[in-house]
Design an enzyme around this catalytic site. Sequence first.
Site, PDB file in Angstrom:
ATOM      1  N   ARG A  36      92.691  53.460  30.988  1.00 54.35           N
ATOM      2  CA  ARG A  36      92.819  52.060  30.592  1.00 54.35           C
ATOM      3  C   ARG A  36      94.281  51.625  30.539  1.00 54.35           C
ATOM      4  NH1 ARG A  36      89.414  50.596  25.366  1.00 54.35           N
ATOM      5  NH2 ARG A  36      90.199  48.550  26.011  1.00 54.35           N
ATOM      6  N   ASP A  63      89.941  49.390  33.788  1.00 52.90           N
ATOM      7  CA  ASP A  63      89.284  49.148  32.507  1.00 52.90           C
ATOM      8  C   ASP A  63      87.906  48.546  32.770  1.00 52.90           C
ATOM      9  OD1 ASP A  63      88.521  48.457  29.955  1.00 52.90           O
ATOM     10  OD2 ASP A  63      90.298  47.264  29.499  1.00 52.90           O
ATOM     11  N   ALA A  84      83.381  56.884  32.246  1.00 53.20           N
ATOM     12  CA  ALA A  84      83.845  55.906  31.258  1.00 53.20           C
ATOM     13  C   ALA A  84      82.685  55.094  30.697  1.00 53.20           C
ATOM     14  CB  ALA A  84      84.870  54.964  31.896  1.00 53.20           C
ATOM     15  N   THR A  85      82.750  54.819  29.403  1.00 48.79           N
ATOM     16  CA  THR A  85      81.754  53.952  28.785  1.00 48.79           C
ATOM     17  C   THR A  85      82.400  53.224  27.614  1.00 48.79           C
ATOM     18  OG1 THR A  85      79.486  53.864  27.928  1.00 48.79           O
ATOM     19  CG2 THR A  85      80.865  55.647  27.128  1.00 48.79           C
ATOM     20  N   LYS A 173      73.652  52.386  27.055  1.00 51.62           N
ATOM     21  CA  LYS A 173      73.413  53.556  27.904  1.00 51.62           C
ATOM     22  C   LYS A 173      72.084  53.451  28.655  1.00 51.62           C
ATOM     23  CE  LYS A 173      75.968  56.369  28.285  1.00 51.62           C
ATOM     24  NZ  LYS A 173      77.185  56.417  29.132  1.00 51.62           N
ATOM     25  N   VAL A 202      77.327  66.932  22.765  1.00 49.28           N
ATOM     26  CA  VAL A 202      78.238  67.825  23.476  1.00 49.28           C
ATOM     27  C   VAL A 202      79.178  68.514  22.494  1.00 49.28           C
ATOM     28  CG1 VAL A 202      79.967  68.002  25.295  1.00 49.28           C
ATOM     29  CG2 VAL A 202      78.123  66.318  25.482  1.00 49.28           C
TER      30      VAL A 202
END
Length: 340
Positions: A36, A63, A84-85, A173, A202
């Site tokens: 970003r 971005d 990326a999220t 998501k 994770v």
Amino acid sequence: MEARCKVCVTGASGYIASLLINKLLAKGYTVHATLRDLKDESKVGLLKSFPQSQDKLVLFQADIYNSVDFEPAIKGCEFVFHVATPLIHEPASQFKDITEASLAGSESIAMYCKKAGTVKRLIYTGSVVSASPRRVDGIGFNDVMDETCWTPLNDSLAYLYHDAYLKDYIYSKTVTEKYMLSCGNNENGGRLEVVTLLCGAVGGDTLQSFTPGSVAICISHITENAMGRKSLQFVQEFLGKIPLAHVDDVCEAHIFCMESTSSINGRFLCASSYVSLKEIANHYVLHYPEFTVNQEYADGPKKDMKWGSTKLCDKGFVYKYDAKMILDDCVKCTRRMGDL
């Protein structure tokens, strides 16, 4: 193939993406990595510290909230990892929430993949929250959790949301993954293959200089992290149990899907273990007696949910880390950071 192949990784400084880039560089790939802010020395410095980065790593500023920036990074690449999220909404943007921003960014990335003419496969880093086995009416679960499960995006599950952030993330998501999968349909233009990897909680070590949020959640039984414990409780209520994945396995699964020489597309759940809060608590009680295990959220689900996903392993992927190894590495990571 590696010596001449360019790949793109979005969200380069994140927990998963940074390790993925390190692995790709080690294998000889040229990596186009997006950040970003290229003026953020901590993030740029991390990526430039990787072996082979001087010759094989190219950084791009891009971005999700200004998705036209991704075109130069994708140009000339054969594979794109969309990691990326958006997690926190930027209210001053043109989007009303992170779902709208995530969808717009993914639409642009898919468009640039097709426009480039070189991209063979787009791999999206999804989340297991888009695959809840809860029934559409929100009452009870299906028999198993597998790739056929889709989180119902209606008000039937509203009572489970602890706050607006969880709801926004789940919607983001789920909606984004559905769109990404639609980009792989032949009727929507072209031969682009699309894989969505739905990662569990994770854990493991990190290349970052701080404890990743998902690691902190995994060890919240033995810390004062009340928000982390609530997050684990929510995952169990939402998914029946808690899917766990080691960050190393997650990155290897991404590379496996990229390097597959046969056609591969569609959604794949990515987790090596499917455990309850009580099983996690018992692990810490047994192996870490020096800590006081918080039992507040240690009750198991009333239904013995089953993990029914074998799709990734059926393709030939092999997990290296089980639940014990994942939780042990979370403890090692947090101790190394001085947070435990």
